[in-house]
Enzyme design. Structure first.
Site, short mmCIF file in Angstrom:
data_model
loop_
_atom_site.label_atom_id
_atom_site.label_comp_id
_atom_site.label_asym_id
_atom_site.label_seq_id
_atom_site.Cartn_x
_atom_site.Cartn_y
_atom_site.Cartn_z
N GLU A 5 -6.23 4.15 8.19
CA GLU A 5 -6.12 5.73 7.65
C GLU A 5 -7.42 6.63 7.77
OE1 GLU A 5 -2.79 5.18 5.91
OE2 GLU A 5 -1.76 4.41 7.96
N ASN A 17 1.20 -1.30 0.09
CA ASN A 17 0.06 0.20 -0.27
C ASN A 17 0.49 1.49 0.35
OD1 ASN A 17 -2.12 2.18 0.59
ND2 ASN A 17 -2.45 1.85 2.90
N LYS A 31 0.33 4.27 -0.05
CA LYS A 31 -0.51 4.99 0.84
C LYS A 31 -0.59 6.19 -0.54
CE LYS A 31 0.15 3.15 4.88
NZ LYS A 31 0.38 3.26 6.34
N SER A 54 4.01 -2.55 10.29
CA SER A 54 5.16 -2.25 10.40
C SER A 54 6.14 -3.80 9.90
CB SER A 54 6.19 -1.98 12.27
OG SER A 54 5.66 -0.64 12.15
N HIS A 86 -9.01 0.75 5.05
CA HIS A 86 -7.70 1.40 5.82
C HIS A 86 -7.85 2.27 6.96
CE1 HIS A 86 -3.69 2.18 6.55
NE2 HIS A 86 -3.71 1.53 6.07
N GLY A 99 3.13 1.89 10.86
CA GLY A 99 4.20 3.02 10.63
C GLY A 99 5.02 2.96 11.92
N GLU A 157 -4.91 -5.29 10.88
CA GLU A 157 -3.65 -3.92 11.26
C GLU A 157 -4.14 -3.66 12.21
OE1 GLU A 157 -1.94 -3.08 6.96
OE2 GLU A 157 -4.12 -1.26 7.47
P1 13P Z 1 2.74 0.29 7.50
O1 13P Z 1 3.90 -0.72 7.14
O2 13P Z 1 4.29 1.72 7.31
O3 13P Z 1 3.58 -0.30 8.76
O4 13P Z 1 1.97 0.64 6.88
C1 13P Z 1 1.12 -0.92 7.52
C2 13P Z 1 -0.29 -0.26 6.35
O5 13P Z 1 -1.11 0.72 6.85
C3 13P Z 1 -0.81 -1.12 4.92
O6 13P Z 1 -1.48 -0.80 4.70
#
Ligand code: 13P
Length: 246
Positions: free
Chosen positions: A94, A8, A10, A207, A92, A168, A162
């Site tokens: 976010e 992803n 983002k 992560s 997601h 992150g 997740e």
């Molecule tokens: P990270 O791998 O940067 O922690 O992000 C995970 C994520 O949100 C994938 O959708």
């Protein structure tokens, strides 16, 4: 079941970043696992072209619940498909946080994705406060129940677990904690769709990096990963693809 390494991107990446796709494909032309990148919508068509005739699949990061209409700034599932996507990430954390997306909205979007012939990657995960309060299974169970469409099959839906606090941050749950949630998700799906549940891919996200991928992928009921930061660089994502193909 074919495992899935999904990246992803983002809100990262421009046309120059497509060189990462070329590098990924030259290092991993034919992995055992399925390989997917979900770039920003602006790059879907170009990435699809860069990945033509390759093992790499392309996905979107969100879609609107309607097929078309007066919704300035939004993109429908059919449009993603037209641009070359075969998957779309939905719900997601976010988007749940930044755009207030409810489980109900996520399910409506997932239904639209299935109608358009896309595979929906539906995300669930608890916050740190919820984990500390011992609510993890209740939270992800409720999200799963309300966000996943009734038409779910092993072919048209993927679930991504997740934990919000692991995204992150460089922090991950313990292996036992990941295994516990994945076993729970599998059991909840089985209660809903019976034997089909064994074929639904359950991804872990938060992560994931080359150094922890192999131990996470060795867990029961972990059928791949949804990778953020480490999917932006071909070398890192390629190492994760290799760990999942091992
Ligand atoms: P990270 O791998 O940067 O922690 O992000 C995970 C994520 O949100 C994938 O959708």
């Amino acid at each position: 079941m074919r495992k899935l390494a999904a990246g992803n991107w983002k809100m990262n990446g421009n046309a120059a970043a497509l060189s990462e796709v070329t590098a990924l494909l030259s290092a991993h032309p034919d992995p055992t696992c399925e390989m997917l990148l979900c770039p920003p919508a602006t790059l879907i068509a170009q990435m699809n072209w860069a990945a033509r005739n390759s093992a790499l699949r392309i996905g979107g990061q969100d879609c609107h619940a309607k097929a078309a209409g007066a919704h300035t700034g939004d993109i429908s599932a059919a449009m993603l498909k037209d641009a070359g996507a075969t998957y779309v990430i939905l719900g997601h954390s976010e988007r749940r946080a930044d755009h207030g997306e409810s489980d109900e909205e996520v399910r409506t979007k997932a239904e639209a994705a299935l109608d358009a012939g896309l595979i929906a990657i539906v995300c669930v995960g608890e916050t740190e406060l919820q984990r500390d309060a011992g609510q993890t299974l209740a939270v992800v169970g409720a999200q799963l129940k309300a966000s996943v469409p009734d038409a779910v099959t092993a072919e048209n839906v993927v679930i991504a677990y997740e934990p919000v606090w692991a995204i992150g941050t460089g922090r991950t749950p313990t292996l036992d904690e990941i295994a516990e949630v994945h076993a729970f998700l599998r059991a909840e799906l089985a209660a809903r769709i019976g034997d089909q549940a064994t074929g639904v891919r359950l991804l872990y996200g938060g992560s994931v990096k080359p150094s922890n991928a192999a131990e996470i992928f060795a867990l029961a009921n972990v059928d791949g990963a949804l990778v953020g930061g480490a999917s932006l660089k071909a070398a890192d994502f390629g190492a994760i693809v290799a760990a999942l193909s091992a």
